[in-house]
Design a protein around this motif. Structure first.
Motif, short mmCIF file in Angstrom:
data_model
loop_
_atom_site.label_atom_id
_atom_site.label_comp_id
_atom_site.label_asym_id
_atom_site.label_seq_id
_atom_site.Cartn_x
_atom_site.Cartn_y
_atom_site.Cartn_z
N HIS A 95 34.62 39.45 -23.14
CA HIS A 95 34.97 39.37 -24.52
C HIS A 95 34.19 38.50 -25.56
O HIS A 95 33.51 37.39 -25.02
CB HIS A 95 36.49 38.48 -24.59
CG HIS A 95 37.59 39.59 -24.27
ND1 HIS A 95 37.80 39.53 -22.89
CD2 HIS A 95 38.43 40.07 -24.51
CE1 HIS A 95 38.88 40.40 -22.71
NE2 HIS A 95 39.31 40.73 -23.87
N LEU A 96 33.83 38.68 -26.57
CA LEU A 96 32.88 37.82 -27.55
C LEU A 96 33.76 37.02 -28.41
O LEU A 96 35.08 37.21 -28.46
CB LEU A 96 32.15 39.00 -28.33
CG LEU A 96 31.34 39.96 -27.72
CD1 LEU A 96 30.81 41.21 -28.68
CD2 LEU A 96 30.26 39.23 -26.86
N PRO A 97 32.94 36.24 -29.07
CA PRO A 97 33.78 35.22 -29.86
C PRO A 97 34.65 36.06 -30.96
O PRO A 97 34.20 37.00 -31.50
CB PRO A 97 32.63 34.31 -30.28
CG PRO A 97 31.62 34.43 -29.53
CD PRO A 97 31.90 35.81 -28.96
N ASP A 106 35.06 30.90 -29.00
CA ASP A 106 35.51 31.69 -27.63
C ASP A 106 36.07 30.79 -26.48
O ASP A 106 36.11 29.49 -26.82
CB ASP A 106 34.43 32.49 -27.23
CG ASP A 106 33.27 32.01 -26.65
OD1 ASP A 106 33.42 30.63 -26.24
OD2 ASP A 106 32.28 32.36 -26.07
N CYS A 107 36.77 31.13 -25.49
CA CYS A 107 37.05 30.50 -24.33
C CYS A 107 36.24 30.98 -23.20
O CYS A 107 36.24 32.13 -22.74
CB CYS A 107 38.61 30.78 -24.10
SG CYS A 107 39.12 29.78 -22.52
N ALA A 108 35.29 30.16 -22.81
CA ALA A 108 34.46 30.52 -21.65
C ALA A 108 35.06 30.58 -20.46
O ALA A 108 34.57 31.34 -19.56
CB ALA A 108 33.11 29.46 -21.85
N VAL A 109 36.06 29.71 -19.98
CA VAL A 109 36.70 29.54 -18.62
C VAL A 109 37.91 28.72 -18.77
O VAL A 109 38.14 27.99 -19.76
CB VAL A 109 35.48 28.83 -17.69
CG1 VAL A 109 35.22 27.51 -18.20
CG2 VAL A 109 36.04 29.20 -16.35
N THR A 110 38.90 29.11 -17.91
CA THR A 110 39.88 28.26 -17.67
C THR A 110 40.04 27.72 -16.22
O THR A 110 39.37 28.07 -15.31
CB THR A 110 41.19 28.99 -18.12
OG1 THR A 110 41.27 30.00 -17.04
CG2 THR A 110 40.98 29.78 -19.40
#
Length: 341
Positions: A95-97, A106-110
Protein backbone atom coordinates in the motif's frame (compact mmCIF):
# COMPACT_ATOMS: atom_id res chain seq x y z
CA UNK A 1 64.92 13.75 -1.03
CA UNK A 2 61.93 14.47 -3.24
CA UNK A 3 61.11 10.74 -3.26
CA UNK A 4 61.21 10.64 0.56
CA UNK A 5 58.83 13.60 0.76
CA UNK A 6 56.47 11.85 -1.66
CA UNK A 7 56.51 8.63 0.37
CA UNK A 8 55.95 10.56 3.63
CA UNK A 9 53.04 12.45 2.05
CA UNK A 10 51.48 9.16 0.97
CA UNK A 11 51.85 7.72 4.50
CA UNK A 12 50.23 10.81 6.00
CA UNK A 13 47.42 10.59 3.47
CA UNK A 14 46.70 6.91 4.22
CA UNK A 15 46.91 7.57 7.97
CA UNK A 16 44.47 10.46 7.74
CA UNK A 17 41.98 8.36 5.74
CA UNK A 18 42.14 5.57 8.31
CA UNK A 19 41.62 7.99 11.21
CA UNK A 20 38.62 9.55 9.50
CA UNK A 21 36.89 6.19 9.03
CA UNK A 22 38.01 4.56 12.29
CA UNK A 23 35.86 7.02 14.25
CA UNK A 24 32.74 5.45 12.74
CA UNK A 25 29.79 7.17 11.09
CA UNK A 26 29.73 10.96 10.81
CA UNK A 27 26.62 12.97 11.68
CA UNK A 28 23.89 13.11 8.99
CA UNK A 29 23.96 16.24 6.85
CA UNK A 30 20.61 15.83 5.08
CA UNK A 31 17.18 15.83 6.74
CA UNK A 32 14.77 13.27 5.20
CA UNK A 33 11.43 14.45 3.83
CA UNK A 34 9.57 11.85 5.88
CA UNK A 35 8.43 12.47 9.46
CA UNK A 36 7.84 9.40 11.63
CA UNK A 37 5.79 8.94 14.76
CA UNK A 38 5.19 5.74 16.75
CA UNK A 39 1.84 5.76 18.55
CA UNK A 40 -0.41 3.73 20.83
CA UNK A 41 -4.16 3.58 20.25
CA UNK A 42 -5.78 6.65 21.80
CA UNK A 43 -2.63 8.77 21.51
CA UNK A 44 -2.58 12.18 19.79
CA UNK A 45 0.51 14.00 18.56
CA UNK A 46 1.41 17.08 16.57
CA UNK A 47 3.97 16.56 13.79
CA UNK A 48 5.97 19.26 12.05
CA UNK A 49 6.28 18.31 8.38
CA UNK A 50 9.29 18.93 6.14
CA UNK A 51 7.80 22.17 4.76
CA UNK A 52 7.26 23.61 8.23
CA UNK A 53 3.52 23.00 8.32
CA UNK A 54 1.97 21.04 11.18
CA UNK A 55 -0.37 18.08 11.31
CA UNK A 56 -2.35 16.78 14.26
CA UNK A 57 -2.68 12.99 14.21
CA UNK A 58 -4.66 10.67 16.48
CA UNK A 59 -4.52 6.88 16.37
CA UNK A 60 -8.10 5.79 16.97
CA UNK A 61 -8.05 2.03 16.39
CA UNK A 62 -5.99 -0.95 15.25
CA UNK A 63 -7.41 -4.18 13.83
CA UNK A 64 -5.12 -7.06 12.84
CA UNK A 65 -6.44 -10.08 10.92
CA UNK A 66 -4.63 -13.43 11.14
CA UNK A 67 -5.10 -16.47 8.91
CA UNK A 68 -6.62 -19.73 10.24
CA UNK A 69 -3.77 -21.91 8.91
CA UNK A 70 -0.67 -20.31 10.44
CA UNK A 71 -1.96 -17.56 12.67
CA UNK A 72 0.15 -15.01 10.80
CA UNK A 73 -0.93 -11.39 10.43
CA UNK A 74 -2.39 -11.00 6.94
CA UNK A 75 -3.90 -7.53 7.21
CA UNK A 76 -3.52 -4.71 9.69
CA UNK A 77 -5.77 -1.65 9.49
CA UNK A 78 -5.39 1.49 11.57
CA UNK A 79 -8.04 4.16 11.91
CA UNK A 80 -6.52 7.61 12.23
CA UNK A 81 -7.69 11.19 12.46
CA UNK A 82 -5.56 13.70 10.55
CA UNK A 83 -6.29 17.41 11.09
CA UNK A 84 -9.82 16.48 12.12
CA UNK A 85 -10.51 14.11 9.20
CA UNK A 86 -10.83 10.35 9.74
CA UNK A 87 -9.47 7.64 7.45
CA UNK A 88 -8.24 4.04 7.46
CA UNK A 89 -4.74 2.94 6.47
CA UNK A 90 -3.67 -0.60 5.65
CA UNK A 91 -0.21 -1.25 7.06
CA UNK A 92 2.46 -1.96 4.42
CA UNK A 93 1.68 -4.99 2.15
CA UNK A 94 2.12 -2.98 -1.07
CA UNK A 95 0.00 0.00 0.00
CA UNK A 96 1.22 3.48 -0.92
CA UNK A 97 0.61 6.59 1.22
CA UNK A 98 -2.84 8.17 1.20
CA UNK A 99 -3.50 11.93 0.94
CA UNK A 100 -5.93 13.46 3.43
CA UNK A 101 -6.34 16.90 5.01
CA UNK A 102 -3.22 18.30 3.33
CA UNK A 103 -1.04 15.38 4.38
CA UNK A 104 0.40 12.24 2.77
CA UNK A 105 0.36 9.48 5.37
CA UNK A 106 1.02 5.76 5.59
CA UNK A 107 1.29 3.06 8.22
CA UNK A 108 4.60 1.20 7.91
CA UNK A 109 4.05 -1.51 10.53
CA UNK A 110 1.91 -2.52 13.51
CA UNK A 111 2.68 -4.44 16.69
CA UNK A 112 1.42 -7.82 15.44
CA UNK A 113 4.21 -7.99 12.87
CA UNK A 114 6.69 -7.73 15.74
CA UNK A 115 5.12 -10.05 18.32
CA UNK A 116 5.61 -13.34 16.45
CA UNK A 117 8.34 -12.33 14.01
CA UNK A 118 11.09 -14.86 13.30
CA UNK A 119 13.52 -12.00 12.72
CA UNK A 120 12.76 -10.16 15.96
CA UNK A 121 12.02 -6.47 16.19
CA UNK A 122 13.66 -5.42 12.91
CA UNK A 123 11.45 -2.30 12.90
CA UNK A 124 12.48 -0.89 16.28
CA UNK A 125 8.78 -0.46 17.11
CA UNK A 126 7.74 -0.36 20.78
CA UNK A 127 4.19 0.96 20.34
CA UNK A 128 1.02 -0.09 18.50
CA UNK A 129 1.78 1.41 15.09
CA UNK A 130 4.22 3.51 13.08
CA UNK A 131 2.85 6.39 11.00
CA UNK A 132 4.86 8.37 8.46
CA UNK A 133 3.87 11.80 7.12
CA UNK A 134 4.72 14.19 4.27
CA UNK A 135 3.06 17.38 3.00
CA UNK A 136 0.43 16.73 0.32
CA UNK A 137 2.11 16.62 -3.09
CA UNK A 138 5.57 15.97 -1.66
CA UNK A 139 7.71 13.14 -3.02
CA UNK A 140 8.43 10.45 -0.46
CA UNK A 141 12.18 10.96 -0.85
CA UNK A 142 14.00 13.75 -2.71
CA UNK A 143 14.15 12.57 -6.36
CA UNK A 144 17.76 13.66 -6.89
CA UNK A 145 18.88 11.56 -3.92
CA UNK A 146 17.29 8.17 -4.64
CA UNK A 147 17.13 5.83 -7.62
CA UNK A 148 15.89 2.39 -8.62
CA UNK A 149 18.51 -0.14 -7.36
CA UNK A 150 18.66 -2.27 -10.52
CA UNK A 151 19.36 -1.73 -14.20
CA UNK A 152 16.17 -3.53 -15.17
CA UNK A 153 12.87 -2.45 -16.71
CA UNK A 154 10.76 -4.84 -14.64
CA UNK A 155 9.54 -4.07 -11.14
CA UNK A 156 9.20 -7.74 -10.20
CA UNK A 157 9.39 -10.18 -7.32
CA UNK A 158 8.88 -13.93 -7.01
CA UNK A 159 8.57 -13.81 -3.24
CA UNK A 160 7.56 -11.01 -0.91
CA UNK A 161 7.91 -7.34 -0.06
CA UNK A 162 6.56 -4.91 2.50
CA UNK A 163 5.81 -7.19 5.49
CA UNK A 164 4.12 -9.99 3.58
CA UNK A 165 4.66 -13.41 5.27
CA UNK A 166 7.30 -15.41 3.40
CA UNK A 167 6.20 -18.66 1.77
CA UNK A 168 9.61 -19.92 0.52
CA UNK A 169 11.57 -22.58 2.46
CA UNK A 170 8.41 -24.06 3.95
CA UNK A 171 7.40 -20.77 5.46
CA UNK A 172 3.68 -21.49 5.08
CA UNK A 173 3.58 -25.03 6.53
CA UNK A 174 0.43 -25.23 8.70
CA UNK A 175 0.81 -24.75 12.43
CA UNK A 176 1.27 -21.74 14.69
CA UNK A 177 4.88 -20.65 15.04
CA UNK A 178 7.10 -17.65 14.36
CA UNK A 179 6.62 -16.00 10.97
CA UNK A 180 9.14 -14.42 8.65
CA UNK A 181 7.46 -11.17 7.68
CA UNK A 182 9.55 -9.89 4.80
CA UNK A 183 10.52 -6.41 5.96
CA UNK A 184 12.78 -5.80 2.92
CA UNK A 185 12.17 -5.81 -0.82
CA UNK A 186 13.04 -8.76 -3.10
CA UNK A 187 13.60 -7.99 -6.79
CA UNK A 188 13.70 -11.04 -9.06
CA UNK A 189 15.90 -11.10 -12.16
CA UNK A 190 18.21 -13.12 -14.40
CA UNK A 191 21.15 -14.49 -12.41
CA UNK A 192 24.44 -12.89 -13.38
CA UNK A 193 22.83 -10.62 -15.98
CA UNK A 194 21.31 -7.73 -14.00
CA UNK A 195 23.44 -4.89 -12.65
CA UNK A 196 22.83 -3.86 -9.03
CA UNK A 197 23.06 -0.08 -8.65
CA UNK A 198 23.65 2.26 -5.74
CA UNK A 199 20.26 3.77 -4.92
CA UNK A 200 21.94 6.81 -3.42
CA UNK A 201 25.25 8.59 -3.07
CA UNK A 202 27.02 7.04 -0.12
CA UNK A 203 29.94 5.54 1.71
CA UNK A 204 30.68 1.82 1.36
CA UNK A 205 30.66 0.73 5.00
CA UNK A 206 30.82 -3.01 4.38
CA UNK A 207 31.42 -5.23 1.34
CA UNK A 208 32.11 -8.94 0.86
CA UNK A 209 32.41 -9.56 4.60
CA UNK A 210 34.76 -6.65 5.38
CA UNK A 211 33.64 -3.63 7.41
CA UNK A 212 35.10 -0.27 8.34
CA UNK A 213 36.19 0.01 11.99
CA UNK A 214 33.94 2.03 14.27
CA UNK A 215 30.64 0.76 12.84
CA UNK A 216 29.85 -1.82 15.52
CA UNK A 217 26.74 -0.04 16.87
CA UNK A 218 25.02 0.07 13.49
CA UNK A 219 22.74 -2.24 11.47
CA UNK A 220 25.73 -3.62 9.52
CA UNK A 221 25.98 -7.44 9.52
CA UNK A 222 28.86 -8.40 7.18
CA UNK A 223 28.50 -11.29 4.74
CA UNK A 224 30.35 -12.36 1.63
CA UNK A 225 27.49 -11.48 -0.75
CA UNK A 226 26.37 -8.24 0.90
CA UNK A 227 27.15 -4.53 0.53
CA UNK A 228 26.11 -1.82 2.98
CA UNK A 229 26.04 1.84 1.96
CA UNK A 230 25.57 4.81 4.32
CA UNK A 231 24.01 7.97 2.88
CA UNK A 232 23.97 11.58 4.12
CA UNK A 233 20.61 11.03 5.87
CA UNK A 234 22.29 8.49 8.15
CA UNK A 235 20.39 5.62 6.48
CA UNK A 236 22.03 2.24 5.88
CA UNK A 237 21.24 0.47 2.59
CA UNK A 238 21.68 -3.31 2.38
CA UNK A 239 22.16 -5.16 -0.93
CA UNK A 240 22.16 -8.97 -0.55
CA UNK A 241 22.58 -12.22 -2.54
CA UNK A 242 24.85 -10.71 -5.19
CA UNK A 243 26.63 -13.16 -7.46
CA UNK A 244 29.52 -10.75 -7.77
CA UNK A 245 30.50 -7.53 -6.02
CA UNK A 246 32.52 -5.18 -8.23
CA UNK A 247 36.18 -5.16 -7.26
CA UNK A 248 36.26 -1.40 -6.69
CA UNK A 249 33.43 -1.63 -4.11
CA UNK A 250 35.45 -1.86 -0.90
CA UNK A 251 34.95 -0.35 2.57
CA UNK A 252 35.82 3.35 2.64
CA UNK A 253 35.02 4.05 -1.03
CA UNK A 254 32.32 6.58 -1.91
CA UNK A 255 29.83 5.78 -4.66
CA UNK A 256 27.41 7.84 -6.72
CA UNK A 257 23.71 7.22 -7.19
CA UNK A 258 23.23 4.88 -10.17
CA UNK A 259 26.78 3.50 -9.98
CA UNK A 260 27.13 -0.25 -10.49
CA UNK A 261 28.11 -2.08 -7.30
CA UNK A 262 27.61 -5.69 -8.35
CA UNK A 263 25.53 -8.27 -10.20
CA UNK A 264 22.28 -9.91 -9.12
CA UNK A 265 22.58 -13.50 -7.89
CA UNK A 266 21.32 -16.11 -5.43
CA UNK A 267 24.13 -16.25 -2.87
CA UNK A 268 23.68 -16.37 0.89
CA UNK A 269 20.25 -17.17 2.33
CA UNK A 270 18.44 -16.55 -0.95
CA UNK A 271 16.13 -19.56 -0.89
CA UNK A 272 17.78 -20.74 -4.10
CA UNK A 273 16.34 -18.17 -6.51
CA UNK A 274 18.09 -15.22 -8.11
CA UNK A 275 17.07 -11.87 -6.64
CA UNK A 276 18.26 -8.73 -4.91
CA UNK A 277 17.23 -8.27 -1.29
CA UNK A 278 17.18 -4.52 -0.63
CA UNK A 279 16.36 -2.81 2.63
CA UNK A 280 17.05 0.42 4.53
CA UNK A 281 17.70 0.85 8.24
CA UNK A 282 17.53 4.15 10.16
CA UNK A 283 17.08 5.45 13.69
CA UNK A 284 13.41 5.27 14.71
CA UNK A 285 11.36 7.24 17.27
CA UNK A 286 12.11 4.51 19.83
CA UNK A 287 15.82 5.33 19.52
CA UNK A 288 16.43 1.87 18.07
CA UNK A 289 17.68 1.00 14.61
CA UNK A 290 14.75 -0.14 12.51
CA UNK A 291 13.52 -0.73 8.98
CA UNK A 292 12.71 2.34 6.91
CA UNK A 293 9.89 1.02 4.72
CA UNK A 294 11.16 1.50 1.16
CA UNK A 295 8.39 0.15 -1.09
CA UNK A 296 7.00 3.62 -1.84
CA UNK A 297 10.49 5.07 -2.37
CA UNK A 298 11.36 2.40 -4.94
CA UNK A 299 7.93 2.68 -6.60
CA UNK A 300 8.34 6.42 -7.17
CA UNK A 301 11.91 5.99 -8.45
CA UNK A 302 10.85 3.24 -10.87
CA UNK A 303 7.97 5.28 -12.31
CA UNK A 304 10.21 8.34 -12.65
CA UNK A 305 13.07 6.51 -14.38
CA UNK A 306 11.30 3.92 -16.55
CA UNK A 307 7.90 5.57 -17.17
CA UNK A 308 5.91 2.30 -17.29
CA UNK A 309 2.39 2.26 -18.71
CA UNK A 310 1.16 -0.21 -16.08
CA UNK A 311 2.35 -1.73 -12.80
CA UNK A 312 0.33 -4.83 -11.91
CA UNK A 313 0.21 -5.75 -8.22
CA UNK A 314 -1.47 -9.07 -7.39
CA UNK A 315 -0.30 -9.18 -3.79
CA UNK A 316 -0.40 -10.05 -0.97
CA UNK A 317 -1.01 -13.77 -1.40
CA UNK A 318 -3.68 -15.66 0.56
CA UNK A 319 -3.35 -18.76 2.75
CA UNK A 320 -6.52 -20.68 3.60
CA UNK A 321 -8.02 -24.10 4.21
CA UNK A 322 -10.17 -25.89 1.64
CA UNK A 323 -13.67 -24.44 1.75
CA UNK A 324 -12.57 -20.99 2.88
CA UNK A 325 -13.07 -17.92 0.69
CA UNK A 326 -10.35 -15.53 -0.46
CA UNK A 327 -10.68 -12.01 -1.84
CA UNK A 328 -8.15 -11.25 -4.59
CA UNK A 329 -7.60 -7.51 -4.78
CA UNK A 330 -5.78 -5.83 -7.68
CA UNK A 331 -6.57 -2.25 -6.66
CA UNK A 332 -2.95 -1.61 -5.67
CA UNK A 333 -2.03 -1.83 -9.36
CA UNK A 334 -1.35 1.40 -11.25
CA UNK A 335 -1.80 2.83 -14.74
CA UNK A 336 -0.19 5.88 -16.32
CA UNK A 337 -3.63 6.64 -17.77
CA UNK A 338 -6.08 7.26 -14.92
CA UNK A 339 -9.24 5.17 -15.14
CA UNK A 340 -7.82 2.73 -17.69
CA UNK A 341 -6.85 -0.09 -15.32
Amino acid sequence: MAARRLIWAAVLSVGWCWAATAAGPSKPTRVPLVRTTDMDVGQTCEVELCDGSRATVKLLDLKETRDAVRGAVRRAVVTVEVNGQRTELVAATYHLPKTIAGVRIDCAVTRGYIEDSRTGNTWGLLKDARLRLWPAGSPLVAPDTFGFPLRMQLFSSDTQMANEPVFVDGGEVPGRRETYYHYGLDFGGAEGLIDVLAATHGLVVSAAGKTLPGFEDTPVAPRYDVVYLLDDRGWYYRYSHMQRIDEHIVPGVRVQRGQKIGVLGKEGGSGGWAHLHFDIKSRQPSGMWGTQAAYGFVWEAYVREYRPRVIAVARPHCLLWTGQTAVLDGRKSWSATPGRL
